[in-house]
Design an enzyme around this catalytic site. Structure first.
Site, PDB file in Angstrom:
ATOM      1  N   THR A 125       0.836  -1.207   0.000  1.00 44.42           N
ATOM      2  CA  THR A 125       0.000   0.000   0.000  1.00 44.42           C
ATOM      3  C   THR A 125       0.868   1.253   0.000  1.00 44.42           C
ATOM      4  OG1 THR A 125      -1.506   1.310   1.381  1.00 44.42           O
ATOM      5  CG2 THR A 125      -0.168  -0.313   2.533  1.00 44.42           C
ATOM      6  N   ASP A 126       0.300   2.353  -0.486  1.00 39.64           N
ATOM      7  CA  ASP A 126       1.050   3.621  -0.457  1.00 39.64           C
ATOM      8  C   ASP A 126       1.268   4.107   0.982  1.00 39.64           C
ATOM      9  OD1 ASP A 126      -1.512   4.560   0.182  1.00 39.64           O
ATOM     10  OD2 ASP A 126      -1.499   6.175  -1.301  1.00 39.64           O
ATOM     11  N   GLU A 127       0.503   3.545   1.932  1.00 38.89           N
ATOM     12  CA  GLU A 127       0.643   3.993   3.326  1.00 38.89           C
ATOM     13  C   GLU A 127       1.991   3.619   3.931  1.00 38.89           C
ATOM     14  OE1 GLU A 127      -2.545   3.591   6.051  1.00 38.89           O
ATOM     15  OE2 GLU A 127      -4.068   3.978   4.533  1.00 38.89           O
ATOM     16  N   TYR A 149      -1.419  -0.680  11.152  1.00 37.55           N
ATOM     17  CA  TYR A 149      -1.773  -1.264   9.840  1.00 37.55           C
ATOM     18  C   TYR A 149      -0.639  -1.069   8.841  1.00 37.55           C
ATOM     19  CZ  TYR A 149      -3.461  -1.257   5.035  1.00 37.55           C
ATOM     20  OH  TYR A 149      -3.561  -1.462   3.678  1.00 37.55           O
ATOM     21  N   LYS A 153       1.933  -3.772   7.036  1.00 38.71           N
ATOM     22  CA  LYS A 153       2.027  -3.914   5.576  1.00 38.71           C
ATOM     23  C   LYS A 153       3.477  -3.687   5.112  1.00 38.71           C
ATOM     24  CE  LYS A 153      -0.776  -4.477   2.903  1.00 38.71           C
ATOM     25  NZ  LYS A 153      -1.343  -5.732   2.316  1.00 38.71           N
TER      26      LYS A 153
HETATM   27  P1  NAD Z   1     -10.763  -5.945   2.771  1.00 43.64           P
HETATM   28  O1  NAD Z   1     -10.650  -5.737   4.237  1.00 43.64           O
HETATM   29  O2  NAD Z   1     -12.005  -5.492   2.072  1.00 43.64           O
HETATM   30  O3  NAD Z   1     -10.588  -7.484   2.430  1.00 43.64           O
HETATM   31  C1  NAD Z   1      -9.640  -8.289   3.070  1.00 43.64           C
HETATM   32  C2  NAD Z   1      -9.998  -9.741   2.795  1.00 43.64           C
HETATM   33  O4  NAD Z   1      -8.987 -10.557   3.400  1.00 43.64           O
HETATM   34  C3  NAD Z   1     -11.333 -10.172   3.427  1.00 43.64           C
HETATM   35  O5  NAD Z   1     -12.080 -10.921   2.502  1.00 43.64           O
HETATM   36  C4  NAD Z   1     -10.924 -11.024   4.615  1.00 43.64           C
HETATM   37  O6  NAD Z   1     -11.866 -12.028   4.933  1.00 43.64           O
HETATM   38  C5  NAD Z   1      -9.609 -11.613   4.116  1.00 43.64           C
HETATM   39  N1  NAD Z   1      -8.721 -12.023   5.204  1.00 43.64           N
HETATM   40  C6  NAD Z   1      -8.392 -11.312   6.319  1.00 43.64           C
HETATM   41  N2  NAD Z   1      -7.563 -12.029   7.097  1.00 43.64           N
HETATM   42  C7  NAD Z   1      -7.344 -13.209   6.451  1.00 43.64           C
HETATM   43  C8  NAD Z   1      -6.560 -14.353   6.746  1.00 43.64           C
HETATM   44  N3  NAD Z   1      -5.827 -14.439   7.861  1.00 43.64           N
HETATM   45  N4  NAD Z   1      -6.551 -15.375   5.860  1.00 43.64           N
HETATM   46  C9  NAD Z   1      -7.297 -15.309   4.725  1.00 43.64           C
HETATM   47  N5  NAD Z   1      -8.068 -14.254   4.415  1.00 43.64           N
HETATM   48  C10 NAD Z   1      -8.080 -13.207   5.255  1.00 43.64           C
HETATM   49  O7  NAD Z   1      -9.479  -5.253   2.147  1.00 43.64           O
HETATM   50  P2  NAD Z   1      -9.289  -4.492   0.758  1.00 43.64           P
HETATM   51  O8  NAD Z   1      -9.602  -3.073   0.940  1.00 43.64           O
HETATM   52  O9  NAD Z   1      -9.935  -5.285  -0.313  1.00 43.64           O
HETATM   53  O10 NAD Z   1      -7.701  -4.595   0.607  1.00 43.64           O
HETATM   54  C11 NAD Z   1      -7.107  -5.747   0.001  1.00 43.64           C
HETATM   55  C12 NAD Z   1      -5.605  -5.605   0.020  1.00 43.64           C
HETATM   56  O11 NAD Z   1      -5.222  -4.425  -0.680  1.00 43.64           O
HETATM   57  C13 NAD Z   1      -5.012  -5.469   1.412  1.00 43.64           C
HETATM   58  O12 NAD Z   1      -3.802  -6.184   1.429  1.00 43.64           O
HETATM   59  C14 NAD Z   1      -4.754  -3.971   1.560  1.00 43.64           C
HETATM   60  O13 NAD Z   1      -3.690  -3.748   2.447  1.00 43.64           O
HETATM   61  C15 NAD Z   1      -4.403  -3.603   0.138  1.00 43.64           C
HETATM   62  N6  NAD Z   1      -4.697  -2.222  -0.258  1.00 43.64           N
HETATM   63  C16 NAD Z   1      -5.930  -1.707  -0.068  1.00 43.64           C
HETATM   64  C17 NAD Z   1      -6.226  -0.419  -0.525  1.00 43.64           C
HETATM   65  C18 NAD Z   1      -7.590   0.182  -0.348  1.00 43.64           C
HETATM   66  O14 NAD Z   1      -7.763   1.367  -0.658  1.00 43.64           O
HETATM   67  N7  NAD Z   1      -8.583  -0.549   0.104  1.00 43.64           N
HETATM   68  C19 NAD Z   1      -5.213   0.339  -1.155  1.00 43.64           C
HETATM   69  C20 NAD Z   1      -3.944  -0.241  -1.315  1.00 43.64           C
HETATM   70  C21 NAD Z   1      -3.695  -1.521  -0.872  1.00 43.64           C
HETATM   71  O1  DAU Z   2      -3.868   4.519   0.954  1.00 44.76           O
HETATM   72  C1  DAU Z   2      -4.237   3.182   0.834  1.00 44.76           C
HETATM   73  C2  DAU Z   2      -5.009   2.765   2.052  1.00 44.76           C
HETATM   74  O2  DAU Z   2      -6.272   3.419   1.968  1.00 44.76           O
HETATM   75  C3  DAU Z   2      -5.185   1.263   2.198  1.00 44.76           C
HETATM   76  O3  DAU Z   2      -3.926   0.678   2.363  1.00 44.76           O
HETATM   77  C4  DAU Z   2      -6.097   0.935   3.375  1.00 44.76           C
HETATM   78  O4  DAU Z   2      -6.350  -0.462   3.423  1.00 44.76           O
HETATM   79  C5  DAU Z   2      -7.402   1.660   3.203  1.00 44.76           C
HETATM   80  O5  DAU Z   2      -8.236   1.443   4.314  1.00 44.76           O
HETATM   81  C6  DAU Z   2      -7.169   3.165   3.016  1.00 44.76           C
HETATM   82  O6  DAU Z   2      -6.689   3.769   4.245  1.00 44.76           O
HETATM   83  P1  DAU Z   2      -7.199   5.229   4.713  1.00 44.76           P
HETATM   84  O7  DAU Z   2      -6.990   5.331   6.159  1.00 44.76           O
HETATM   85  O8  DAU Z   2      -6.650   6.277   3.835  1.00 44.76           O
HETATM   86  O9  DAU Z   2      -8.759   5.048   4.343  1.00 44.76           O
HETATM   87  P2  DAU Z   2     -10.089   5.401   5.149  1.00 44.76           P
HETATM   88  O10 DAU Z   2     -11.223   5.189   4.201  1.00 44.76           O
HETATM   89  O11 DAU Z   2     -10.163   4.733   6.457  1.00 44.76           O
HETATM   90  O12 DAU Z   2      -9.934   6.975   5.406  1.00 44.76           O
HETATM   91  C7  DAU Z   2      -9.749   7.879   4.324  1.00 44.76           C
HETATM   92  C8  DAU Z   2      -9.631   9.273   4.911  1.00 44.76           C
HETATM   93  O13 DAU Z   2     -10.908   9.649   5.462  1.00 44.76           O
HETATM   94  C9  DAU Z   2      -8.648   9.380   6.050  1.00 44.76           C
HETATM   95  O14 DAU Z   2      -8.021  10.650   6.006  1.00 44.76           O
HETATM   96  C10 DAU Z   2      -9.509   9.296   7.308  1.00 44.76           C
HETATM   97  C11 DAU Z   2     -10.808   9.934   6.852  1.00 44.76           C
HETATM   98  N1  DAU Z   2     -12.032   9.419   7.494  1.00 44.76           N
HETATM   99  C12 DAU Z   2     -12.253   8.079   7.450  1.00 44.76           C
HETATM  100  C13 DAU Z   2     -13.364   7.538   8.053  1.00 44.76           C
HETATM  101  C14 DAU Z   2     -13.610   6.047   8.038  1.00 44.76           C
HETATM  102  C15 DAU Z   2     -12.928  10.288   8.111  1.00 44.76           C
HETATM  103  O15 DAU Z   2     -12.739  11.507   8.122  1.00 44.76           O
HETATM  104  N2  DAU Z   2     -14.026   9.736   8.705  1.00 44.76           N
HETATM  105  C16 DAU Z   2     -14.285   8.398   8.722  1.00 44.76           C
HETATM  106  O16 DAU Z   2     -15.308   7.966   9.307  1.00 44.76           O
END
Ligand code: NAD
Ligand code: DAU
Length: 335
Positions: A125-127, A149, A153
């Site tokens: 992730t970019d985080e 988190y 990662k």
């Molecule tokens: P999500 O939370 O929606 O999905 C995660 C999935 O992983 C779920 O289906 C969960 O059941 C499964 N899981 C959790 N623990 C597990 C385990 N121990 N064994 C097997 N399965 C397990 O997450 P997402 O938003 O779809 O993110 C997917 C991936 O992409 C993650 O690795 C996250 O770090 C990365 N990512 C997410 C974002 C974003 O914006 N959502 C951005 C960049 C990277």
């Molecule tokens: O940047 C990639 C990441 O983006 C992924 O690696 C993570 O899995 C994904 O959850 C996401 O992380 P963020 O923390 O950026 O996403 P989130 O949707 O939780 O929050 C986005 C922004 O909005 C952040 O600045 C916090 C803010 N926020 C979030 C929630 C849930 C609020 O202000 N209120 C809220 O209730």
């Protein structure tokens, strides 16, 4: 026929990726989806795929070495999406993040090494870079993750790299920005705010609402991962981004305007602990290979909002029980 092991395939991005694979490759591939089905895993995300003969779902934990080792001999490509993914939860209870995001990645890497795979794509992730006020992070910049988190990662990201250097495992690491689109669990900013607005509930804006994220449509992320499978170089890290940096307050205003809901739903709440101010990645590396996003932010956001409006039954049941309890206890007592 190649077999893709997609871990976390019942989650948001994983399920979109499995849809992407079947749309692109049809019956020329096999997909094995290994997912523990945590609160974030939802088999409804794959309801239209479940009967495909070349698709297999296995409910299981990526930390379960015996299970992972039993699957790996028939796998050609691993894409590891499985993770605990929500920053707020990692602040409240980091344990599962360390277990799944680091140890789980280790179990997969070790099994891939023992059995040999054609490609191992670690979805990072970019985080992992941490916050940046000006400019954008390149793949060579140092990592300064600031939440449990993102630190977990970062651990998996570097562990995957070490398997390339030490064992020559064909690893590619991706660092993508914030995704939006269908099937995103309604705890993340966009689905939470869209569904709250549709229910005329408060939109809890952390801090001053001026934190910045770069938004990418989930289908573009899936496309980029597949592109890197074909064109990426082993041992390399690739940033992926949408090029759509927006303040949270801008996203909030856009949602309220699109849904024709009042400004009074905006509710400023105490800030997230250690809240990263801005994420921004430099995507020259993948763009120079020939990839760029296919969707514009305006069109894909409109499609996303439409999807949540039309799929109320999908998200309504997720916004009860465990989800509400977690939020009330940890962050948003006022909700
Ligand atoms: P999500 O939370 O929606 O999905 C995660 C999935 O992983 C779920 O289906 C969960 O059941 C499964 N899981 C959790 N623990 C597990 C385990 N121990 N064994 C097997 N399965 C397990 O997450 P997402 O938003 O779809 O993110 C997917 C991936 O992409 C993650 O690795 C996250 O770090 C990365 N990512 C997410 C974002 C974003 O914006 N959502 C951005 C960049 C990277
Ligand atoms: O940047 C990639 C990441 O983006 C992924 O690696 C993570 O899995 C994904 O959850 C996401 O992380 P963020 O923390 O950026 O996403 P989130 O949707 O939780 O929050 C986005 C922004 O909005 C952040 O600045 C916090 C803010 N926020 C979030 C929630 C849930 C609020 O202000 N209120 C809220 O209730």
């Amino acid at each position: 026929m190649k077999t893709w092991l997609v871990t976390g395939g019942a989650g948001f991005i994983g399920s979109n990726f499995i849809h992407f694979l079947f749309e692109k490759y049809g019956d020329t591939i096999r997909v094995v989806n290994l997912d523990k089905l945590t609160y974030a895993g939802n088999l409804e995300n794959l309801a239209d795929i479940v009967r495909q003969p070349n698709y297999e779902f296995i409910q299981g934990d990526i930390c379960d070495a015996a299970l992972v080792n039993s699957l790996m001999p028939k796998v050609d490509i691993v894409v590891n999406f499985a993770a605990e993914s929500h920053v707020d939860r990692s602040i409240g209870a980091p344990d599962d993040f360390i277990k799944t995001d680091i140890y789980g990645a280790f179990v997969l890497l070790e099994a891939a090494r023992m059995h040999g795979v054609e490609k191992f794509i670690q979805i990072s992730t970019d985080e992992v870079y941490g916050s940046i006020l000006d400019g954008s992070f390149k793949e060579t910049d140092i990592l300064e993750p600031s939440s449990p988190y993102s630190a977990s990662k970062a651990g998996a990201d570097r562990l995957a790299f070490s398997y390339y250097v030490t064992y020559k495992l064909p690893v590619i690491i991706t660092r993508c920005s914030n995704n939006y689109g269908p099937y995103q669990y309604p705890e993340k900013l966009i689905p939470l705010f869209v569904t709250n607005a549709l229910e005329n509930k408060a939109l809890p804006i952390y801090g001053d609402g001026r934190n910045i994220r770069d938004w990418i449509y989930v289908k573009d992320h899936c496309d980029a991962v597949d592109f890197l499978f074909h064109h990426g170089q082993n041992g390399q890290v690739y940033n992926i981004g949408g090029g759509n940096e927006r303040m949270n307050i801008e996203i909030t205003d856009l949602i309220l305007k699109h849904l024709n809901k009042p400004d009074s739903l905006k509710t400023y709440v105490p800030d997230r602990l250690g809240h990263d101010r801005r994420y921004s990645v430099d995507t020259q590396k993948i763009r120079q290979l020939g990839w760029k996003p296919k969707h514009t932010f305006e069109q894909a956001m409109a499609q996303t909002l439409k999807w949540y409006m039309e799929n109320k039954r999908w998200w309504e049941k997720l916004k009860t029980g465990e989800y509400l309890e977690f939020y009330k206890q940890n962050y948003k007592k006022e909700l």
